[in-house]
Design a protein around this motif. Structure first.
Motif, PDB file in Angstrom:
ATOM      1  N   GLU A 130     -22.239  50.524 -44.196  1.00 17.48           N
ATOM      2  CA  GLU A 130     -22.596  49.748 -45.380  1.00 17.48           C
ATOM      3  C   GLU A 130     -21.980  50.296 -46.645  1.00 17.48           C
ATOM      4  O   GLU A 130     -21.992  49.638 -47.671  1.00 17.48           O
ATOM      5  CB  GLU A 130     -24.108  49.636 -45.515  1.00 17.48           C
ATOM      6  CG  GLU A 130     -24.822  50.912 -45.837  1.00 17.48           C
ATOM      7  CD  GLU A 130     -26.324  50.685 -45.888  1.00 17.48           C
ATOM      8  OE1 GLU A 130     -26.733  49.673 -46.489  1.00 17.48           O
ATOM      9  OE2 GLU A 130     -27.061  51.503 -45.318  1.00 17.48           O
ATOM     10  N   ASP A 173     -15.865  49.525 -48.003  1.00 18.90           N
ATOM     11  CA  ASP A 173     -15.516  48.232 -48.578  1.00 18.90           C
ATOM     12  C   ASP A 173     -14.411  47.534 -47.785  1.00 18.90           C
ATOM     13  O   ASP A 173     -14.136  46.365 -47.998  1.00 18.90           O
ATOM     14  CB  ASP A 173     -15.119  48.361 -50.062  1.00 18.90           C
ATOM     15  CG  ASP A 173     -13.855  49.194 -50.230  1.00 18.90           C
ATOM     16  OD1 ASP A 173     -13.194  49.048 -51.277  1.00 18.90           O
ATOM     17  OD2 ASP A 173     -13.527  49.972 -49.320  1.00 18.90           O
ATOM     18  N   ALA A 197     -23.800  45.111 -45.892  1.00 19.49           N
ATOM     19  CA  ALA A 197     -22.428  45.109 -46.401  1.00 19.49           C
ATOM     20  C   ALA A 197     -21.945  43.698 -46.679  1.00 19.49           C
ATOM     21  O   ALA A 197     -21.306  43.423 -47.697  1.00 19.49           O
ATOM     22  CB  ALA A 197     -21.507  45.804 -45.394  1.00 19.49           C
ATOM     23  N   LYS A 198     -22.279  42.783 -45.760  1.00 16.75           N
ATOM     24  CA  LYS A 198     -21.799  41.412 -45.930  1.00 16.75           C
ATOM     25  C   LYS A 198     -22.407  40.747 -47.161  1.00 16.75           C
ATOM     26  O   LYS A 198     -21.852  39.797 -47.684  1.00 16.75           O
ATOM     27  CB  LYS A 198     -22.164  40.575 -44.697  1.00 16.75           C
ATOM     28  CG  LYS A 198     -21.163  40.652 -43.589  1.00 16.75           C
ATOM     29  CD  LYS A 198     -21.788  40.061 -42.317  1.00 16.75           C
ATOM     30  CE  LYS A 198     -20.750  39.904 -41.249  1.00 16.75           C
ATOM     31  NZ  LYS A 198     -20.349  38.509 -41.037  1.00 16.75           N
ATOM     32  N   PHE A 223     -16.870  43.398 -49.789  1.00 11.38           N
ATOM     33  CA  PHE A 223     -16.749  43.918 -48.431  1.00 11.38           C
ATOM     34  C   PHE A 223     -15.841  42.999 -47.624  1.00 11.38           C
ATOM     35  O   PHE A 223     -16.015  41.777 -47.627  1.00 11.38           O
ATOM     36  CB  PHE A 223     -18.136  44.001 -47.787  1.00 11.38           C
ATOM     37  CG  PHE A 223     -18.113  44.450 -46.357  1.00 11.38           C
ATOM     38  CD1 PHE A 223     -18.279  43.542 -45.327  1.00 11.38           C
ATOM     39  CD2 PHE A 223     -17.920  45.783 -46.045  1.00 11.38           C
ATOM     40  CE1 PHE A 223     -18.262  43.952 -43.999  1.00 11.38           C
ATOM     41  CE2 PHE A 223     -17.897  46.203 -44.727  1.00 11.38           C
ATOM     42  CZ  PHE A 223     -18.065  45.289 -43.714  1.00 11.38           C
ATOM     43  N   TRP A 257     -13.902  42.652 -43.742  1.00  9.03           N
ATOM     44  CA  TRP A 257     -13.931  43.191 -42.386  1.00  9.03           C
ATOM     45  C   TRP A 257     -12.859  42.494 -41.551  1.00  9.03           C
ATOM     46  O   TRP A 257     -12.833  41.284 -41.446  1.00  9.03           O
ATOM     47  CB  TRP A 257     -15.330  42.955 -41.804  1.00  9.03           C
ATOM     48  CG  TRP A 257     -15.528  43.428 -40.411  1.00  9.03           C
ATOM     49  CD1 TRP A 257     -14.734  44.292 -39.692  1.00  9.03           C
ATOM     50  CD2 TRP A 257     -16.600  43.069 -39.550  1.00  9.03           C
ATOM     51  NE1 TRP A 257     -15.251  44.496 -38.448  1.00  9.03           N
ATOM     52  CE2 TRP A 257     -16.407  43.752 -38.333  1.00  9.03           C
ATOM     53  CE3 TRP A 257     -17.724  42.260 -39.681  1.00  9.03           C
ATOM     54  CZ2 TRP A 257     -17.275  43.629 -37.256  1.00  9.03           C
ATOM     55  CZ3 TRP A 257     -18.594  42.143 -38.614  1.00  9.03           C
ATOM     56  CH2 TRP A 257     -18.367  42.823 -37.416  1.00  9.03           C
TER      57      TRP A 257
END
Lengths: 938, 146, 446
Positions: A200, A203, A229-230, A235, A237
């Motif tokens: 978390e 970034d 995090a989302k 952020f 991924w």
């Protein structure tokens, strides 16, 4: 409490018991459980909560066990536990079934002269063990103890036991031992551990094949962190994989790479960072020179990705503030998996991730877990006849090892084989004596999932069967061996140990809280130059061989197969394919077309004389050369071992697929995964949904009056990962029936909440999950058509289902556009002792009655009663339905829409919020938050 | 004294009937029996006797059905008001269907009742001792004894 | 007694009239003579079918609805299909009886008794299915509004309650209509019977003599019953169609259902009348009374209603695609390309294509051909209900919820039982009650 209140409670509780016991065979004789309670604090029907630990997988999440009338009936995550932070996964929720499973070993079993198991008493069984130990030592043979991962006090007790009885503790056995990962960290940093990943705080997250959300080490922890995090805008991924996994589809960007090319990818990223001087930490030249030479075009060719895309991603990775690169799971369970893991670890160092987000001070506790190589050594010793007594505890090596290891045959050469287990599995079947273990909910103990974190395991119920905890067994054997009377129970031993190690004040807080986190000592890290250099020099990023690849993915529902015995895990469908019972092999769209197969056609995977035949499920997003199956369905003959580390390799290459022509009935619960966007289930990415084509018109009907509360729910589809924990929680909370495979084939699953996978606009890269449950519509089509008022709208905005009024016309079910209503086609039967698991607050439905999600109205009622006692209104967050409570990413939020400060109100009125099928005019009370805009190519 | 005239021919019967009724015999004393419904015969009689009052039964029945239908639906829904589907409590379109069906039901039952009351069928004497005249047209006149 | 075919339109002499009337009586009452072995075989088979149905239903009540094939999402299947099918068949009887009476169509009198009997028995059969498809049939009485201690009433907004009222009303009114229409005929039967049978028919005929007073009120009653039954025909099947039209499901939620179903009901009912009357006419040697002309007229009604039904099919598709509603479009595409497409083609052939052959005069007057067509129409109309119910449920809004349904053996058994139940009643009727309205035939030649 005053006597009047007590009688009131007893009266209410007993009438509740009366109502709820009508359908349950066992309790019809007892209307009022106790007139004089055995315990001062016991109130019939009132729940008490105990902190304990979930032991369904090695992650060891902290749980709060809800106990009603001396029966634990539900597990929920402990709110502030560092691992799971209040959430619990599908397997954790289902694990309560393990406690009450009717097929558990109920007493010690000894193999008789005819080869069948006979029940024996504990005294006799333990005495036999002691005797066998002494005999073996006398004959000069070794006695060995092979267990699953053991942490905390039990490990210390085992050490004591080993010393006292001269039994040798072997390296522990876990099929998912992550030994390649640990070996990689040993090579790179000199620490053979799995660090804790602070996802978390990153970034930019780049993952390769690792199933963070399914089974990898501590999935609930990662899922929770990813949820947090989302929620942040900064952020991003990116995920690479050749197969199709739940984790992969949750990433912001998902790239399908060619199988076996993961090592090249990591090599390229490292090369890019180093060549452009973007590394945040220095890597000495001896290492950089030993690195395999890769250039972007080679990697593009190997992975099948565009060179430009690779360059851009690498650049983005480099400029991120807190980048985190992860590999693991399937990507390191291959021939070049160790290379991938090593390069990833080095990359983590180069990017500075090891300063913060790769945290060895809180490393996961796999220190004493061995590898297949260790088992091979055991097999050699067994074959040489060196082993006298073999004790296997909480492990099933025979069922999970590669066939080539031939453990079962070797075990026959041991003098005496003892299994400490809860089910008769493949290993136990090879043994002479089976000692049944108590479930963690029936025993005392502790666990140390991570460095510095101690979990409490405490009993919440008297042992259901004639079982003992492992600690008690070890103490009894040791005492017997030493000729001492067995006076100390494991509970007393534990209390003594805790007091000795941590002090009395600690123990009190520990027992109350359920866990204790010790402060972490910062660990300085450095590169392990000599080993690393040597490895890199010898490293080979193997060219992917030809042929078809079979990836055996760890299963979200079954883990390594151990959770298969819980029927609920088979009842809940796999979220990607929606297949519930049965086994399957996935193929990509192109492969399906090439072979001319559709879902349910059987294909055979052949490789070097081994043949695995399974029905097909077409899975978009798979690389054309790859098929996947779940790990526990892989034929043991396909499993191999990496000779360097002993890792269990579950990626099989150089095979071929053949259509067999058979059709197999497989319950695929989803009708179709297409057309979600056209139908407005997901709005367009720019926020416009079906509203383009059909406006939501003004309603002709008078508005509802909600005097006190108006319950509503929001579900954040960005955060939903499809893990189906909510589904399992709902099953357990609401006594939903497990109907079995035949009923699933007929299309009669009972789930009140379901995960619906749909392909995205880009079929290969996107799969989105819709969470569908009763929408509690204001203008519910189901209510109008019930002829007997069995379903009507209550003043709090709920669509109330009155079970005892339902005559079963099923018109409501037909009229529901969301098809969330479930009909009881038969009477359901919970085999003793599973009926103890039933929630007494929820009526058990008979045949002929309709049921559906009620927003956990039993919890609302309890909260309302408490609020009324205290003369106030229900506060925001006081009522949490089971699904919302267990969701690892906190995607589900529930509350009172009339309360302006409630979280649900703010979310429902946010700009991402929409409702499904609004144009029908149903006015649902469930708001969905659409996925955030996909940020395009980095 | 009962005078009876039997005819096989319908025309003859009608002529005789007209004759008798025109001759001033009280219509109650004249009984005609014929094997199938005959509008001409009815027309002749209805010059002297009032038409059937059955329609009032039907009307009354129908009206009570309509009112009863609306009463049943509206009063029960007000007695225990439950919201279903967000629809207004007094859902007139739905209740119209119920009232309509009850109109027809009560209308039919009332008509049947009216028939039983007006025509004296079932006639218990005739059940026990049936009078059959076959396909003949019969005219029975009750004359006073001289 | 062989007489040349009587043309009742021509004026007859008194002698001829009396002979004709006697012959009618003899022929029709001859049907009520001692049954032939063939009859017993037929009755035996019907009763066997009823037994199969009863065993299946008992099994279902004991074990649960799960023994049927219905599932999520298809919560209604063969049982509701049967229900709508039988209610539809019932409507044609009332049409022939009541509506053709008001229109003064002469050929009606050949069919109306059998048609009315068919109506009553079909409603009796149809009325079983709301009970059969209930999950908890032992609480079926909750569907009726009765005052109770819990102060609970039924939900009058629900189309199923409308069904309860409509079908009960229909059963009551058509039974009354059937019985009232039979009273003069029962008196005729009474005349020919002796002993105990005479007593029974005396009671059944309520002591009917045929006096002016009786006829005067009787005609009024019959007229008003016919007038009441006419809107009833339209309303009852409209109400049954609203079981579907009042929902939100694509394929169900359409305003065309009321006229579409009523036309379809008359269509299937006419076909069933033909199916029943053709063999009955042969067996009881009623060829002179029920002539080819009568069948011709009936076949014309069949053709007309088939055109309406075909029109309705076309309108459904037109509106679905004109609406631009993705759910409607998808449903109607599914009907012709999905898993049930052969059922759709079968229905279309039987209901639209095949009846077009009835434009041919020659075919219309071929009794055997009519019989075959009527069987196909019955099959086609059964499948039409099946298609509407099952296909709409199997393929609605949420693609996840799409499913598939196939009936189970229990459902076959119960359907078989319902046919057996209907035929048993009809066979009993054929032997105990006059199957043609003798009185009305006599009235024709008056």
């Amino acid at each position: 409490m005053k006597r009047r209140d007590f009688l009131k409670v007893v009266g209410v509780a007993s009438s509740a018991t009366l109502l709820s016991s009508c359908g349950v065979e066992k309790s019809t004789e007892k209307l009022i459980p106790f007139l004089v309670p055995p315990d001062e604090d016991y109130i019939p029907g009132q729940a008490t909560y105990y902190g304990s630990t979930c032991t369904e997988c090695p992650a060891n999440c902290g749980v709060s066990v809800k106990v009603v009338d001396f029966n634990p009936i539900k597990l929920e995550g402990l709110a502030d536990h560092p691992v799971n932070r209040g959430a619990l996964c599908l397997r954790g929720q289902s694990s309560i079934l393990r406690l009450y499973h009717p097929d558990r070993v109920k007493q010690p079993l000894k193999r008789g002269p005819d080869g069948q198991f006979q029940p024996v008493s504990w005294e006799e069984a333990l005495q036999q063990v002691v005797q066998a130990l002494k005999d073996a030592s006398g004959a000069g043979r070794s006695n060995v103890y092979l267990s699953g991962r053991t942490t905390g006090s039990l490990s210390r007790l085992l050490d004591d036991f080993a010393k006292e009885t001269r039994v040798e503790r072997l390296p522990e056995y876990e099929p998912f031992s992550h030994v390649n990962l640990r070996e990689a960290y040993r090579l790179v940093f000199g620490r053979k551990e799995i660090p804790f990943f602070r996802i978390e705080e990153a970034d930019f997250l780049l993952t390769v094949g690792v199933d963070l959300l399914e089974t990898f080490v501590s999935p609930v922890s990662y899922a929770h962190q990813l949820g947090r995090a989302k929620a942040r805008d900064d952020f991003h991924w990116v995920h690479f994989e050749p197969h199709a996994s739940l984790t992969g589809f949750q990433a912001d960007q998902r790239f399908v790479v060619r199988p076996g090319s993961e090592a090249y990818l990591m090599g390229f990223l490292l090369h890019y960072i180093l060549t452009n001087g973007l590394n945040k930490k220095r890597i000495p030249p001896e290492i950089t020179n030993a690195l395999p030479k890769v250039d972007v075009n080679l990697v593009a060719e190997k992975t099948g990705l565009d060179a430009e895309v690779l360059n851009r991603l690498a650049a983005r990775l480099a400029e991120a503030r807190t980048p985190l690169v992860l590999s693991g799971g399937v990507s390191v369970h291959q021939k070049n998996g160790l290379e991938t893991a090593v390069l990833t670890a080095l990359l983590q160092w180069a990017l500075g991730a090891t300063d913060r987000v790769v945290d060895f001070s809180r490393a996961e506790n796999y220190a004493s877990v061995g590898s297949v190589k260790d088992v091979q050594k055991l097999v050699e010793r067994l074959s040489r006849g060196e082993i006298g007594v073999l004790l296997v505890s909480r492990a099933n090596p025979v069922g999970t090892l590669p066939a080539s290891v031939a453990l079962a045959e070797a075990m026959a050469k041991a003098g005496f084989r003892v299994a400490l287990t809860d089910f008769v599995d493949e290993t136990a079947r090879q043994c002479d004596l089976i000692l049944p273990l108590s479930h963690s909910l029936e025993s005392w103990g502790d666990a140390e999932p991570r460095k510095g974190l101690l979990n409490l395991i405490q009993p919440t119920v008297e042992p259901i069967f004639n079982t003992l905890s492992e600690g008690d067994i070890l103490l009894a054997i040791a005492d017997g061996y030493r000729g001492r009377p067995n006076v100390l129970s494991y509970q007393q031993w534990l209390l003594r140990e805790w007091n000795r190690a941590y002090g009395e004040a600690f123990v009190e807080e520990f027992l109350k809280k359920g866990f204790f986190e010790f402060p972490a000592k910062p660990l300085p890290l450095g590169l392990n130059r000599p080993a690393l250099t040597a490895f890199l020099k010898a490293a080979r990023l193997d060219a992917p061989p030809q042929g078809h690849w079979l990836y055996a993915m760890p299963s979200l529902r079954m883990f390594d197969g151990r959770s298969k015995v819980l029927k609920l895990t088979s009842e809940i469908p796999d979220p990607l394919t929606t297949i519930s019972y049965g086994e399957w092999i996935t193929v990509s769209d192109e492969t399906a077309e090439r072979l001319g197969v559709q879902d349910r056609d059987e294909v055979a995977f052949l490789r070097e004389g081994t043949r695995l035949a399974l029905p097909v499920k077409v899975q978009p997003g798979l690389n054309g050369e790859v098929s996947t199956i779940h790990w526990d369905q892989l034929d043991r003959a396909f499993l191999e071992m990496d000779p360097r580390s002993g890792e269990l390799l579950a990626v099989v290459a150089e095979g071929q697929l053949q259509k067999t022509g058979k059709k197999i009935a497989v319950p695929i619960l989803s009708g179709s995964m297409e057309e979600a966007y056209e139908r407005g289930i997901f709005p367009d990415h720019n926020g416009h949904g079906m509203k383009h084509h059909a406006e939501v018109r003004e309603t002709l009907y008078p508005p509802h009056e909600h005097p006190e509360y108006r319950w509503a729910m929001t579900i954040d589809l960005e955060k939903c990962i499809g893990c189906s924990a909510c589904v399992a929680a709902c099953y357990v909370e609401n006594n939903v029936a497990i109907v079995g495979e035949q009923e699933h084939l007929k299309g009669r699953e009972m789930a009140w909440i379901r995960i619906e996978p749909f392909y995205g606009k880009d079929r290969d890269r996107e799969m989105n999950f819709m969470v569908m449950l009763c929408q509690q519509c204001c203008n519910a089509p189901c209510e109008t058509v019930c002829p007997v008022y069995a379903t009507m709208h209550n003043p709090e905005g709920l669509n109330a289902m009155v079970y005892n009024r339902c005559v079963g016309t099923r018109y409501c079910h037909n009229n529901c556009p969301y098809k969330v209503r479930r009909f009881n086609w038969f009477d359901h039967h919970w085999e003793t002792p599973l009926d103890r698991m039933l929630n007494p607050d929820v009526f058990v439905r008979h045949k002929g009655v309709m049921e559906k999600c009620t927003f956990c109205v039993q919890r609302i009622r309890v909260a309302r009663d408490h609020a009324k006692d205290e003369n106030r209104k229900i506060r925001d967050g006081e009522v949490i339905p089971a699904c919302a409570q267990t969701c690892p990413t906190e995607a589900i939020v529930f509350g009172n829409l009339l309360d302006e400060t409630a979280r649900v109100t703010q979310l429902a009125h946010s700009d991402r919020s929409y409702r499904v099928f609004e144009e029908i005019g149903t006015e649902p009370a469930v708001y969905y938050l659409r996925k955030k805009e996909i940020k395009d190519e980095a | 004294m009962k005078e009876e005239f039997r005819f096989e021919d319908r025309e003859e019967f009608i002529k005789k009937l007209e004759e008798v009724l025109a001759s001033g015999v009280a219509p109650e004393k004249v009984n005609a029996v014929y094997p199938h419904p005959d509008h001409h015969i009815e027309e002749i009689f209805e010059k002297y006797v009032p038409k059937s009052k059955l329609k009032f039964f039907t009307l009354l029945g129908g009206l009570s059905g309509t009112i009863g239908g609306f009463a049943l639906t509206i009063l029960t829904v007000l007695h225990w008001p439950m919201i279903t589907g967000g629809k207004p409590l007094i859902s007139i379109p739905a209740f119209i269907v119920i009232a309509f069906e009850m109109t027809i039901l009560f209308g039919a039952l009332a008509s049947l009742t009216g028939f039983v009351l007006l025509s004296r069928v079932p006639n218990f004497k005739r059940i026990l001792y049936p009078e059959d005249y076959g396909n003949e047209f019969v005219l029975q006149i009750e004359r006073e004894d001289p | 007694m062989k007489h040349k075919e009587v043309d009742t339109a021509k004026p007859m002499t008194v002698r001829e009239k009396i002979d004709y009337q006697n012959e009618i009586e003899e022929r029709v009452l001859g049907a009520m003579r001692k049954p032939t072995p063939l009859y017993w075989v037929g009755l035996g088979i019907s009763l066997l079918m009823v037994l199969i149905g009863a065993i299946s239903w008992t099994h279902q009540i004991r074990i649960g609805m799960g023994v049927a094939g219905i599932n999520n999402p298809v919560g209604w299947g063969v049982y509701i299909t049967d229900f709508v099918f039988w209610v539809g068949i019932a409507h044609s009887g009332t049409l022939i009886s009541a509506i053709l009476f008001l229109f003064r169509a002469k050929f009606r009198s050949r069919f109306n008794r059998s048609a009315e009997a068919m109506t009553v028995f079909a409603v009796l059969t149809a009325g079983l299915f709301p009970l059969i498809h209930l999950g908890r049939v032992w609480f079926a009485y909750w569907l009726f509004p009765y005052p109770n201690q819990r102060l609970l009433w039924v939900n009058f907004r629900s189309p199923l309650i409308w069904d309860v009222f409509a079908v009960s009303t229909y059963l009551t009114v058509s039974a009354i209509f059937f019985y009232v229409g039979m009273i003069p005929d029962l008196a005729i039967v009474r005349r020919f019977k002796k002993g105990f049978a005479k007593r029974i028919y005396s009671v059944l005929s309520l002591g009917w003599t045929g006096t002016f007073k009786e006829w005067q009120h009787y005609n009024q009653l019959y007229k008003y019953l016919a007038a009441l039954a006419t809107p009833l025909v339209i309303s009852v099947h409209s109400v049954v169609s609203w079981d579907f039209a009042m929902s939100v499901i694509p394929g169900w939620h359409t305003t065309i259902f009321a006229p579409y179903f009523v036309a379809g009901a008359i269509f299937s009912g006419c076909a069933m009348v033909i199916t029943l009357v053709v063999p009955m006419r042969k067996m009881f040697k009623l060829e002179k009374i029920i002539t080819v002309d009568d069948f011709d007229k009936l076949a014309q009604i069949l053709l007309f209603t088939s055109l309406i039904v075909g029109y309705a099919y076309i309108v459904e598709y037109t509106i679905a695609f004109w609406s631009g509603n993705v759910f409607e479009e998808s449903q109607f595409i599914y009907r012709v390309v999905g898993e049930y497409k052969w059922f759709y083609y079968l229905m279309f052939f039987c209901n639209v294509i095949l009846p077009l052959t009835l434009f041919s005069n020659r075919l219309r007057r071929n009794i055997s051909y009519l019989f075959i067509v009527s069987i196909f129409v019955n099959i086609g109309m059964w499948f039409e209900r099946f298609n509407i119910i099952v296909m709409s449920l199997a393929h609605d809004f949420d693609p996840y919820a799409w499913g598939f349904y196939m009936p189970s053996l229990v459902e076959f058994g119960i359907t078989l039982g319902s046919f057996g139940w209907f035929f048993t009643w009809f066979l009993i009727f054929a032997k105990t009650l006059p199957i043609i309205s003798i009185t009305e035939l006599k009235e024709e030649v008056a």
